[in-house]
Design a protein around this motif. Structure first.
Motif, PDB file in Angstrom:
ATOM      1  N   UNK A   1      53.802   9.772  37.794  1.00  0.00           N
ATOM      2  CA  UNK A   1      53.771  10.579  36.556  1.00  0.00           C
ATOM      3  C   UNK A   1      53.722   9.609  35.257  1.00  0.00           C
ATOM      4  N   UNK A   2      54.391   8.388  35.489  1.00  0.00           N
ATOM      5  CA  UNK A   2      54.362   7.391  33.979  1.00  0.00           C
ATOM      6  C   UNK A   2      52.965   6.974  33.981  1.00  0.00           C
ATOM      7  N   UNK A   3      52.246   6.627  35.183  1.00  0.00           N
ATOM      8  CA  UNK A   3      51.023   5.957  35.084  1.00  0.00           C
ATOM      9  C   UNK A   3      49.808   7.218  34.698  1.00  0.00           C
ATOM     10  N   UNK A   4      50.059   8.213  35.160  1.00  0.00           N
ATOM     11  CA  UNK A   4      49.244   9.401  34.656  1.00  0.00           C
ATOM     12  C   UNK A   4      49.549   9.631  33.173  1.00  0.00           C
ATOM     13  N   UNK A   5      50.711   9.818  32.630  1.00  0.00           N
ATOM     14  CA  UNK A   5      50.957   9.787  31.315  1.00  0.00           C
ATOM     15  C   UNK A   5      50.323   8.717  30.413  1.00  0.00           C
ATOM     16  N   UNK A   6      50.486   7.482  30.910  1.00  0.00           N
ATOM     17  CA  UNK A   6      49.962   6.238  29.954  1.00  0.00           C
ATOM     18  C   UNK A   6      48.488   6.414  29.743  1.00  0.00           C
ATOM     19  N   UNK A   7      47.708   6.562  31.115  1.00  0.00           N
ATOM     20  CA  UNK A   7      46.354   6.806  31.089  1.00  0.00           C
ATOM     21  C   UNK A   7      45.832   7.906  30.218  1.00  0.00           C
ATOM     22  N   UNK A   8      46.204   9.126  30.545  1.00  0.00           N
ATOM     23  CA  UNK A   8      45.716  10.203  29.593  1.00  0.00           C
ATOM     24  C   UNK A   8      46.018   9.859  28.029  1.00  0.00           C
ATOM     25  N   UNK A   9      47.241   9.205  27.703  1.00  0.00           N
ATOM     26  CA  UNK A   9      47.712   8.879  26.338  1.00  0.00           C
ATOM     27  C   UNK A   9      46.613   7.956  25.679  1.00  0.00           C
ATOM     28  N   UNK A  10      46.245   6.916  26.545  1.00  0.00           N
ATOM     29  CA  UNK A  10      45.439   5.957  26.102  1.00  0.00           C
ATOM     30  C   UNK A  10      43.951   6.420  25.784  1.00  0.00           C
ATOM     31  N   UNK A  11      43.712   7.603  26.546  1.00  0.00           N
ATOM     32  CA  UNK A  11      42.511   8.230  26.381  1.00  0.00           C
ATOM     33  C   UNK A  11      42.426   8.807  24.942  1.00  0.00           C
ATOM     34  N   UNK A  12      43.477   9.611  24.474  1.00  0.00           N
ATOM     35  CA  UNK A  12      43.862  10.206  23.186  1.00  0.00           C
ATOM     36  C   UNK A  12      43.588   9.195  22.177  1.00  0.00           C
ATOM     37  N   UNK A  13      43.881   8.065  22.407  1.00  0.00           N
ATOM     38  CA  UNK A  13      43.822   7.047  21.388  1.00  0.00           C
ATOM     39  C   UNK A  13      42.436   7.074  20.707  1.00  0.00           C
ATOM     40  N   UNK A  14      41.532   7.372  21.519  1.00  0.00           N
ATOM     41  CA  UNK A  14      39.857   7.421  20.986  1.00  0.00           C
ATOM     42  C   UNK A  14      39.677   8.584  20.247  1.00  0.00           C
ATOM     43  N   UNK A  15      40.705   9.660  20.333  1.00  0.00           N
ATOM     44  CA  UNK A  15      40.148  10.803  19.776  1.00  0.00           C
ATOM     45  C   UNK A  15      39.934  10.801  18.212  1.00  0.00           C
ATOM     46  N   UNK A  16      39.032  11.339  17.425  1.00  0.00           N
ATOM     47  CA  UNK A  16      38.744  11.221  16.188  1.00  0.00           C
ATOM     48  C   UNK A  16      40.159  11.645  15.121  1.00  0.00           C
ATOM     49  N   UNK A  17      40.857  12.393  15.479  1.00  0.00           N
ATOM     50  CA  UNK A  17      42.165  12.866  14.812  1.00  0.00           C
ATOM     51  C   UNK A  17      43.010  11.711  14.823  1.00  0.00           C
ATOM     52  N   UNK A  18      43.357  10.901  16.233  1.00  0.00           N
ATOM     53  CA  UNK A  18      44.178   9.810  16.199  1.00  0.00           C
ATOM     54  C   UNK A  18      43.683   8.733  15.404  1.00  0.00           C
ATOM     55  N   UNK A  19      42.273   8.480  15.578  1.00  0.00           N
ATOM     56  CA  UNK A  19      41.956   7.098  15.080  1.00  0.00           C
ATOM     57  C   UNK A  19      41.569   7.365  13.391  1.00  0.00           C
ATOM     58  N   UNK A  20      41.566   8.630  12.967  1.00  0.00           N
ATOM     59  CA  UNK A  20      41.757   8.846  11.455  1.00  0.00           C
ATOM     60  C   UNK A  20      42.868   8.664  10.862  1.00  0.00           C
ATOM     61  N   UNK A  21      44.242   9.004  11.496  1.00  0.00           N
ATOM     62  CA  UNK A  21      45.292   8.903  11.436  1.00  0.00           C
ATOM     63  C   UNK A  21      45.886   7.334  11.308  1.00  0.00           C
ATOM     64  N   UNK A  22      45.317   6.731  12.348  1.00  0.00           N
ATOM     65  CA  UNK A  22      45.502   5.127  12.254  1.00  0.00           C
ATOM     66  C   UNK A  22      45.133   4.257  10.997  1.00  0.00           C
ATOM     67  N   UNK A  23      43.796   4.986  10.872  1.00  0.00           N
ATOM     68  CA  UNK A  23      43.203   3.990   9.513  1.00  0.00           C
ATOM     69  C   UNK A  23      44.045   4.497   8.298  1.00  0.00           C
ATOM     70  N   UNK A  24      44.481   5.692   8.201  1.00  0.00           N
ATOM     71  CA  UNK A  24      45.127   6.222   6.930  1.00  0.00           C
ATOM     72  C   UNK A  24      46.569   5.474   7.074  1.00  0.00           C
ATOM     73  N   UNK A  25      46.961   5.659   8.248  1.00  0.00           N
ATOM     74  CA  UNK A  25      48.672   4.682   8.001  1.00  0.00           C
ATOM     75  C   UNK A  25      48.442   3.256   7.633  1.00  0.00           C
TER      76      UNK A  25
END
Length: 440
Positions: A105-129
């Motif tokens: 479960x932890x490996x599944x979670x980490x892999x899925x979460x890393x995939x979300x780091x490329x999402x436009x919404x997450x990338x935009x929040x990163x730049x804004x922060x």
């Protein structure tokens, strides 16, 4: 490139095995899913790191919408669990977790979460922060973690790897090795690192002996005890800080054992590795035994006898250090293990969940170095542990940068992502840490 085997087991006992080709920097990372009800999700998560999608392509919006509920569910289930340098821990008591289902479960979670780091919404929040938190800087914050390669996990186990990431030249690498080797190969540190590995192995085998003792582990326990006895014999029992003329002469023992050589420990390590070969629960410890064999091979002819006079003992210790300094190179896994123990008292390799990278900033050869981590909860304890973990890893890169005498300053940043977290910044030991949320 390396082919990675992914096995998914359907509820009707039908197995699908998929081979995908991953970039070299992911070598050593295997993503295995068993008894996964949502097979499509697990395959999509794996394919995110395939050669086709590793060139910056964005996943469809529908994929994020379908997978996000599962990511939230995993986050809730793992709120007190984290993975640190290959060790799965319960944050409530810092104990090691050995439950295979939680590992998956932890490996599944980490892999899925890393995939979300490329999402436009997450990338935009990163730049804004970053822009808001670094408004006082004389330079515009660079775009970090935009490339898929910067969001991949890596394992760092050699100084050569660190130097490659920091773009340290061949000439400066010689300086790094010349400066570091004499410190990390001191006799006391060498024996302490060996002892740390052996005691960790002994503790693990003791816990296993109550549940599933085997002939191999029983033999291994005896060998570990013999290794620890040998290392204890190398410890000179007089105060090393006092002047030599103040130390009493060693007591003569009537039936004192004959002199030993480090070759005996090398042979015991070989036997240990053979005894424990195939024991998946002890894979980390066995890998470290294998790493330290390099150093033992170099010093196998050095004699050990603490009943010798002080000068002779010091000569033996000096020989150990000289042989290690002469032969251990930047690519040596043994040297990196000794450096980790020298800096932080750990023998574990450095597993970075979100690799980040080195970015140019300003006009005076200044650099910004970032790396990140994904956590399952934004509770204070989880965030605090994540900050301290990143601080150690960033500190190693800073140490090598300064040792190499690199021109310009190196600013360090740590980034932590958590599902549904509110953005905030923290300062720890002079380093800036960002907490970002993962959301749709």
């Amino acid at each position: 490139m390396e082919l990675v085997r992914i096995q998914c087991k359907f509820m009707i006992n039908f197995n699908v095995v998929v081979y995908i080709r991953l970039p070299n920097r992911l070598r050593g990372f295997k993503y295995v899913v068993r008894t996964m009800p949502n097979v499509a999700s697990c395959l999509n998560a794996a394919l995110y790191h395939s050669s086709e999608l590793s060139h910056g392509k964005i996943l469809p919006v529908k994929w994020y919408q379908e997978v996000f509920p599962r990511l939230q569910k995993l986050s809730h289930f793992l709120k007190n669990v984290d993975l640190v340098d290959g060790r799965l821990i319960n944050l409530e008591d810092n104990s090691t977790i050995r439950d295979e289902r939680i590992w998956h479960r932890i490996h599944n979670f980490k892999t899925l979460a890393r995939a979300f780091l490329g999402a436009p919404s997450v990338q935009e929040e990163l730049r804004r922060n970053m822009k808001a938190s670094m408004a006082d800087r004389k330079y515009t914050p660079p775009l970090c973690f935009t490339k898929s390669s910067e969001r991949e996990p890596i394992v760092i186990n050699s100084l050569k790897h660190v130097c490659n990431i920091l773009n340290i030249s061949a000439q400066q690498r010689k300086v790094v090795r010349a400066m570091i080797c004499p410190h990390v190969t001191q006799h006391k540190l060498w024996t302490a690192a060996l002892e740390e590995i052996l005691k960790g192995l002994k503790l693990e085998m003791d816990s296993m002996s109550h549940s599933c003792p085997t002939k191999g582990t029983s033999m291994a326990q005896q060998i570990v005890s013999s290794c620890l006895s040998f290392i204890d014999e190398t410890a000179y029992f007089h105060d090393q800080d006092s002047s030599s003329w103040m130390r009493p002469k060693p007591v003569k023992v009537v039936d004192s054992p004959s002199s030993h050589k480090w070759e005996e420990v090398l042979e015991m390590f070989n036997d240990l590795i053979n005894c424990l070969r195939g024991a998946e629960e002890l894979l980390f410890h066995v890998s470290k035994l294998d790493v330290m064999r390099e150093g033992l091979t170099l010093i196998k002819d050095v004699v050990v006898n603490r009943n010798h006079c002080f000068k002779e003992v010091r000569h033996q210790e000096s020989l150990v250090q000289k042989k290690l300094v002469k032969a251990l190179g930047l690519s040596s896994l043994c040297l990196f293990t000794l450096l980790q123990y020298y800096l932080y008292g750990t023998v574990r390799d450095m597993a970075v969940e979100v690799s980040g990278g080195l970015y140019e900033v300003g006009k005076e050869e200044a650099r910004l170095f970032c790396m990140g981590k994904v956590v399952a909860s934004d509770e204070e304890r989880m965030i605090s542990n994540g900050v301290k973990e990143l601080d150690r890893k960033l500190g190693l890169f800073k140490f090598v940068w300064e040792t190499a005498g690199m021109k310009g300053s190196l600013e360090l940043q740590g980034h932590i992502w958590c599902v549904g977290a509110m953005h905030r910044t923290l300062t720890y030991k002079g380093k800036l840490f960002f907490v970002h949320g993962i959301s749709l």
